[in-house]
Design a protein around this motif. Sequence first.
Motif, PDB file in Angstrom:
ATOM      1  N   GLY A 197     -25.342  46.490 -57.182  1.00  0.00           N
ATOM      2  CA  GLY A 197     -24.954  47.883 -57.295  1.00  0.00           C
ATOM      3  C   GLY A 197     -26.121  48.815 -57.551  1.00  0.00           C
ATOM      4  N   ARG A 243     -25.215  44.672 -52.761  1.00  0.00           N
ATOM      5  CA  ARG A 243     -24.171  45.590 -52.304  1.00  0.00           C
ATOM      6  C   ARG A 243     -23.600  45.094 -50.990  1.00  0.00           C
ATOM      7  N   HIS A 263     -21.250  43.725 -55.378  1.00  0.00           N
ATOM      8  CA  HIS A 263     -20.719  45.063 -55.638  1.00  0.00           C
ATOM      9  C   HIS A 263     -20.200  45.584 -54.301  1.00  0.00           C
ATOM     10  N   THR A 281     -17.913  47.943 -51.582  1.00  0.00           N
ATOM     11  CA  THR A 281     -17.283  49.207 -51.220  1.00  0.00           C
ATOM     12  C   THR A 281     -16.508  48.997 -49.930  1.00  0.00           C
ATOM     13  N   ALA A 340     -27.001  48.354 -47.427  1.00  0.00           N
ATOM     14  CA  ALA A 340     -26.307  47.201 -47.993  1.00  0.00           C
ATOM     15  C   ALA A 340     -26.999  45.914 -47.588  1.00  0.00           C
TER      16      ALA A 340
END
Length: 409
Positions: A3, A9, A32, A34, A155
């Motif tokens: 993160g 990520r 982490h 999204t 990412a």
Amino acid sequence: MPGTGPDGRAVVIGGGVGGLTAAIALSRRGWHVTVLERARDLEPVGAGIVLAPNAQRALDTVGLGDAIRSLASWQGEGGMRTPAGRWLSRTDARAAAERFGGPLVLLHRAALVDHLVRTLPEGTVRTGCPGELLDPGTPDGRPARVRTPGGELEAALVVGADGIRSATRAGLFPEHPGPVHAGFTTWRFVVPAPARPFAPHESWGPASLWGSQPLGDGRVYAYAAATAPDGARAADEKAELLRRFGDWHDPIPALLDAVSADRVLRHDVHHMIRPLPAYHRGRTALLGDAAHAMTPFLGQGGNQAIEDAVVLAHHLAPSAGTGPGLAAYSAERLPRTTAVVRRSARATRLVALRSAPAVALRQALVSTVSRFGPELVLRTFDGIADWRPPAPTYAAPAHGDVPEPPAGR
């Protein structure tokens, strides 16, 4: 630390069943995550979904298998019928559970999505937020980049779970033709159960079928399919269903009476009969329909997406490089899903039989096989429903406590 930058990520493009399952599994592995979902809410477009024991075992790895099994509604007999109502085969729920290690669970997609979303860390899903892959990255080198309305994200891992018309797939493999029309269109709707109880069934006619399946919440999931040109539509889809299926056996007329025209969903069937060369490139992976769209006649599309999700997470840890893990994911998933796509295509050809002699032969074959008991009919799913995930469970999420999923919708 996950993160604080691209390391650790993961960005998932698409908030469908496969994308949400991947988000849960990756989060529990320490990523982490999204999730970028184009739609303004996560109310799924669709009606019912059947989760076979293979998908339930995949969900066990993220702690959701038992919650999903508790929603099973089919406890007795069902089977295949003719349009006039004659039973061609009988399938027993207990026999299916004994053969494959669990029941078939039919539920509304919205109920499944509710379970998945409530299992994710708060703030994981961004709705009304389309994601566009700008750069797939390089294995263990340059991070991947995704454009969103709020700016670019870097990412260490991007997951393309953006469905059958996946822009992520087109960006990774522009030379691949993508999905092709399978010759069928489908209709789906959910209505209250009719007054007279009925046994779950799928009824096959000339180049057409109808399914009536009770849901655990007291409603009925009805679906139909028929050969049709790609893009063909009726001014009134309920009227089209009445024209095609209105004289079929009970409870089909009652179910059609109960639905309003605006509640009938129609979609053409496309599949990827030519497989992709891999399910990854750079730091970007594909799963579900984006990777291996298949026809619905084995009921495995969503199940295979769930399998993809947990296998992907199994091979990837944020503390390790993505290159070997993504290569292992492709190596494990591509042969299996290609085989399921091809088996689904063979089932499609059976449904497509139109001439009276061919339909009569198909009925005689199904009826003959069924006389030897439900086990022979269930063999259709050997090698599919008996799959087991590579890891038994991911013990706990990495980013705080995760709420218990709801008991039902």
